[in-house]
Design an enzyme around this catalytic site. Structure first.
Site, PDB file in Angstrom:
ATOM      1  N   GLU A  52      34.444  40.988  33.292  1.00 30.82           N
ATOM      2  CA  GLU A  52      34.831  41.869  34.398  1.00 30.82           C
ATOM      3  C   GLU A  52      33.641  42.606  35.013  1.00 30.82           C
ATOM      4  OE1 GLU A  52      38.531  41.612  31.759  1.00 30.82           O
ATOM      5  OE2 GLU A  52      36.356  41.621  31.528  1.00 30.82           O
ATOM      6  N   GLU A  61      41.133  39.877  25.536  1.00 28.93           N
ATOM      7  CA  GLU A  61      41.782  41.117  25.112  1.00 28.93           C
ATOM      8  C   GLU A  61      43.074  40.833  24.349  1.00 28.93           C
ATOM      9  OE1 GLU A  61      40.535  44.383  28.433  1.00 28.93           O
ATOM     10  OE2 GLU A  61      41.593  42.621  29.166  1.00 28.93           O
ATOM     11  N   ALA A  67      43.971  37.548  33.908  1.00 25.67           N
ATOM     12  CA  ALA A  67      44.980  37.743  34.949  1.00 25.67           C
ATOM     13  C   ALA A  67      44.940  36.608  35.968  1.00 25.67           C
ATOM     14  CB  ALA A  67      44.760  39.074  35.648  1.00 25.67           C
ATOM     15  N   GLY A  88      41.359  39.123  30.229  1.00 24.74           N
ATOM     16  CA  GLY A  88      42.601  39.479  29.554  1.00 24.74           C
ATOM     17  C   GLY A  88      42.943  38.547  28.410  1.00 24.74           C
TER      18      GLY A  88
END
Length: 286
Positions: free
Chosen positions: A136, A116, A68, A113
């Site tokens: 994270e 992911e 992000a 992300g």
């Protein structure tokens, strides 16, 4: 620019569409506009019967995607952040739910992300420069794009736990060895090899491809339903906001030696007594 470029029906690869993460100046970090366009692009590709395989690649030479866009996120209010979460879910969910086989071509950093997104693909082709990670937890957060479930699906419980709990970075060689990357190729060749692999996938009977993907998506939907109702992404949201005080029942408070106060806990629906050692930890907005 919305940060996403589509290259459909590439010369020599008819039936293949390439989704390019195209914010190289920001290491392809995902902002709201990029997430919106990615969700839209996945919807368009899902409905396009001429697209029979998808390659997910990235512009620039330093990163596939670093997750992000934190500069944008730091400017958001709580309400705007919650609205952005829905947009991000649509983007990650759209990629994960594509009916076509999806191959991620990863180079450079694929963190948070970005990792992911790669895990949302059916296959991962990584070049020698690729570095994966879900960092994270090192800053007190939980992977919010389905990484906890996707890593377990890809790696198994033990290796997924190692990746998530430590937040460590995994280079390409190790990624191939543990099954995080399905193929390792020379530096700068990830997209080229991913397109070649997509061409080979297209030579498989279309009905066989469809049935395999239907089976995969069915299991994914079951997992997503469990995540939405139990923990997963919903719990990731909960870490950002103060939650209600615990409700002590019966003699549990005395049994655990807890003192009455208004301290909040990370479990919004938990009404069980909490040990004093846990009760003393600060919770709320990180």
């Amino acid at each position: 620019m919305d940060g996403i470029t589509l290259q459909p029906h590439l010369a020599g690869h008819a039936g293949v569409c390439e989704i390019i993460l195209d914010r190289p100046e920001a290491l392809n970090a995902i902002d709201t506009a990029m997430a919106v366009r990615l969700a839209q692009a996945c919807g368009e590709l899902a409905a396009d019967r001429g697209v029979r395989a998808v390659v997910l690649s990235a512009a620039g030479d330093r990163a596939f995607c670093v997750g992000a866009d934190l500069k944008e996120r730091n400017r958001l209010s709580d309400a705007a952040f919650l609205a952005q979460r829905e947009v991000f879910r649509a983007a990650f969910g759209g990629l994960l739910s594509l009916p076509q086989p999806v191959i991620a071509a990863v180079h450079g950093y694929a963190l948070g992300g970005g990792c992911e997104l790669a895990l949302s693909a059916d296959l991962i082709v990584a070049d020698e420069t690729a570095v994966f990670g879900l960092p994270e937890t090192t800053v007190g957060l939980v992977p919010g794009g389905g990484g906890t479930q996707l890593a377990q699906r890809k790696l198994g419980p033990g290796r997924a736990a190692d990746l998530i709990f430590t937040g460590r970075r995994v280079p390409a060689e190790e990624a191939e060895r543990i099954g995080l990357a399905d193929r390792r190729v020379p530096a700068g060749k990830a997209a080229e090899h991913a397109l070649e692999l997509a061409g080979r996938v297209l030579r498989v009977c279309i009905n066989a491809r469809k049935q395999i993907k239907i089976g995969q998506l069915s299991s994914v939907r079951i997992v997503q339903q469990l995540v939405d109702h139990v923990s997963g992404i919903i719990r990731a949201d909960g870490w950002f906001f103060p939650l209600r005080p615990p409700e002590w029942r019966g003699s549990g408070k005395q049994a655990y030696g807890c003192q009455e106060d208004n301290r909040t806990l990370p479990y919004p629906h938990c009404s069980l007594p909490r040990p004093a050692a846990i009760q003393q930890r600060p919770y709320g907005r990180l």
